[in-house]
Write a protein that holds these residues in place. Structure first.
Motif, mmCIF file in Angstrom:
data_model
loop_
_atom_site.group_PDB
_atom_site.id
_atom_site.type_symbol
_atom_site.label_atom_id
_atom_site.label_comp_id
_atom_site.label_asym_id
_atom_site.label_seq_id
_atom_site.Cartn_x
_atom_site.Cartn_y
_atom_site.Cartn_z
ATOM 1 N N MET A 258 0.837 -1.201 0.000
ATOM 2 C CA MET A 258 0.000 0.000 0.000
ATOM 3 C C MET A 258 0.877 1.257 0.000
ATOM 4 S SD MET A 258 -3.073 1.110 2.634
ATOM 5 C CE MET A 258 -1.981 1.510 4.004
ATOM 6 N N LYS A 259 0.539 2.194 -0.837
ATOM 7 C CA LYS A 259 1.287 3.433 -0.933
ATOM 8 C C LYS A 259 0.935 4.368 0.229
ATOM 9 C CE LYS A 259 2.932 2.351 -5.042
ATOM 10 N NZ LYS A 259 4.355 2.087 -5.314
ATOM 11 N N THR A 260 1.891 5.207 0.577
ATOM 12 C CA THR A 260 1.627 6.207 1.624
ATOM 13 C C THR A 260 0.873 7.401 1.057
ATOM 14 O OG1 THR A 260 3.669 5.570 2.748
ATOM 15 C CG2 THR A 260 2.689 7.681 3.373
ATOM 16 N N PHE A 261 1.233 7.799 -0.166
ATOM 17 C CA PHE A 261 0.644 9.000 -0.771
ATOM 18 C C PHE A 261 0.017 8.660 -2.120
ATOM 19 C CE2 PHE A 261 4.460 10.136 1.608
ATOM 20 C CZ PHE A 261 3.980 11.068 2.509
ATOM 21 N N SER A 262 -1.060 9.378 -2.407
ATOM 22 C CA SER A 262 -1.684 9.285 -3.717
ATOM 23 C C SER A 262 -1.878 10.698 -4.249
ATOM 24 C CB SER A 262 -3.033 8.570 -3.622
ATOM 25 O OG SER A 262 -3.585 8.378 -4.900
ATOM 26 N N ILE A 263 -1.502 10.931 -5.496
ATOM 27 C CA ILE A 263 -1.741 12.219 -6.150
ATOM 28 C C ILE A 263 -2.900 12.020 -7.116
ATOM 29 C CG2 ILE A 263 -0.794 14.004 -7.655
ATOM 30 C CD1 ILE A 263 1.975 13.310 -6.560
ATOM 31 N N LEU A 264 -3.978 12.761 -6.886
ATOM 32 C CA LEU A 264 -5.214 12.576 -7.635
ATOM 33 C C LEU A 264 -5.494 13.807 -8.491
ATOM 34 C CD1 LEU A 264 -7.406 11.138 -4.727
ATOM 35 C CD2 LEU A 264 -5.918 9.886 -6.303
ATOM 36 N N ILE A 265 -5.719 13.585 -9.783
ATOM 37 C CA ILE A 265 -5.964 14.685 -10.715
ATOM 38 C C ILE A 265 -7.131 14.327 -11.622
ATOM 39 C CG2 ILE A 265 -5.008 16.079 -12.598
ATOM 40 C CD1 ILE A 265 -2.210 15.459 -11.497
ATOM 41 N N THR A 266 -8.071 15.250 -11.747
ATOM 42 C CA THR A 266 -9.154 15.115 -12.719
ATOM 43 C C THR A 266 -8.889 16.087 -13.861
ATOM 44 O OG1 THR A 266 -10.802 14.469 -11.074
ATOM 45 C CG2 THR A 266 -11.625 15.424 -13.103
ATOM 46 N N THR A 267 -9.081 15.625 -15.092
ATOM 47 C CA THR A 267 -8.807 16.487 -16.241
ATOM 48 C C THR A 267 -9.834 16.263 -17.342
ATOM 49 O OG1 THR A 267 -7.057 17.219 -17.766
ATOM 50 C CG2 THR A 267 -7.274 14.851 -17.404
ATOM 51 N N LYS A 268 -10.024 17.308 -18.126
ATOM 52 C CA LYS A 268 -10.908 17.210 -19.292
ATOM 53 C C LYS A 268 -10.480 18.238 -20.335
ATOM 54 C CE LYS A 268 -15.658 17.544 -20.946
ATOM 55 N NZ LYS A 268 -17.072 17.859 -20.604
ATOM 56 N N ASN A 269 -9.972 17.742 -21.451
ATOM 57 C CA ASN A 269 -9.618 18.583 -22.599
ATOM 58 C C ASN A 269 -8.658 19.721 -22.245
ATOM 59 O OD1 ASN A 269 -11.108 17.121 -24.492
ATOM 60 N ND2 ASN A 269 -12.981 18.296 -24.072
ATOM 61 N N ARG A 270 -7.706 19.437 -21.374
ATOM 62 C CA ARG A 270 -6.707 20.456 -21.031
ATOM 63 C C ARG A 270 -5.324 19.816 -21.019
ATOM 64 N NH1 ARG A 270 -8.868 24.664 -16.566
ATOM 65 N NH2 ARG A 270 -8.502 22.973 -15.089
#
Length: 303
Positions: A1-13
């Motif tokens: 299990m990872k300690t950190f997660s980087i979460l990004i939502t994107t749309k047409n950029r």
């Protein structure tokens, strides 16, 4: 299990996302970090680019856009990390050793549910971005740069996807407060949000943004404020919008206000179902917290 997660939502950029990934590649490459990106119905080359240049990134693809808030819910419910760093596709972390700061802060503040970052909104980051503020408890946080203690996330309802855009962070902040969690503003973590805020009023979606911003604020009154305070707050908010915008000739704002009012009426059943009101004592305690730190300007707090 990872300690950190980087979460990004994107749309047409894709161009903005390219910059963000280049700026945070040193974090993505760490063995204790996972990066998950939700491509929310893009019609550009976003998915192709991620698969080709960042094969270690976990990619979630929505064939049809489900919206920013629904996408953030999916990402947060997917990760198994201890701490989830939420970034917009046009934002990146500037500070040195941010992960060390994040882990240490949560360990030393076990009641902290969300770490709110210091955020500079602008196209060019100033040369002087030294820390001139202190860590403090605040009412809420900003979507483009914050970190979740995932224990807290799993104790509250998901973001309200029916808000569509705006207001989900305040919704979560009220839920956190009701469950005994805190939001802390930690200026050691600086996020550069690469946008021209002043130019947004000229954007084609100005009216839509204003509509969604107004209705989310009114939704929050109806969901969380003590009943006796709601009429006064709603009337005051409406009158101020008319005074500050409509009476100054902003007729796009008038249409946005009317649309937002109809949105509130339409969503009354959802507002009733999801209400989790503060008592007057809780509300007074909540209002004693420092206001949400939305924007940071260099040297603004120096003597």
């Amino acid at each position: 299990m990872k300690t950190f997660s980087i979460l990004i939502t994107t749309k047409n950029r894709i161009e903005a996302l390219k910059i963000t990934l280049q700026k945070i590649h040193h974090l993505i490459d760490r063995p204790d970090v996972e990066c998950i990106i939700c491509n929310d119905g893009s019609t550009d080359e976003t998915s192709k680019y991620i698969k080709e240049f960042y094969p270690n990134i976990q990619l979630i693809e929505h064939t049809i856009s489900k919206g920013l808030i629904a996408s953030r819910n999916k990402l947060l419910n997917l990760t198994k990390a201890n701490y989830a760093i939420s970034l917009d596709d046009d934002a990146h972390i500037v500070s040195d050793e941010p992960l060390k700061i994040i882990e240490s802060f949560f360990q030393n503040n076990p009641k902290c549910g969300v770490l709110a970052c210091r955020i500079f909104w602008g196209l060019i980051l100033p040369n002087d971005w030294c820390i001139n503020e202190n860590e403090t408890k605040v009412r809420s946080f900003v979507g483009c740069g914050h970190v979740w203690n995932m224990k807290a996330w799993h104790e509250i309802p998901n973001y309200p996807a029916w808000f569509v855009f705006y207001g989900e962070e305040d919704f979560a902040a009220f839920q956190l407060f009701k469950n005994g969690w805190e939001v802390h503003y930690v200026p050691e973590i600086l996020v550069h949000h690469r946008v021209n805020v002043k130019a947004r009023k000229k954007d084609k979606d100005y009216q839509l943004r204003l509509r969604r911003s107004l209705r989310s604020g009114w939704y929050l009154y109806l969901l969380f404020y003590p009943l006796q305070l709601i009429p006064k707050k709603l009337v005051y908010s409406l009158l101020m919008q008319i005074k500050l915008k409509v009476f100054k000739g902003d007729f796009k704002a008038l249409l946005a206000i009317i649309q937002a009012l109809f949105d509130v009426i339409w969503n009354i059943p959802k507002l009733y179902k999801n209400a989790n009101r503060l008592t007057m004592i809780e509300f007074e305690q909540f209002m004693k917290l420092n206001e949400t730190k939305l924007y940071w300007e260099p040297n603004e707090n120096e003597n």
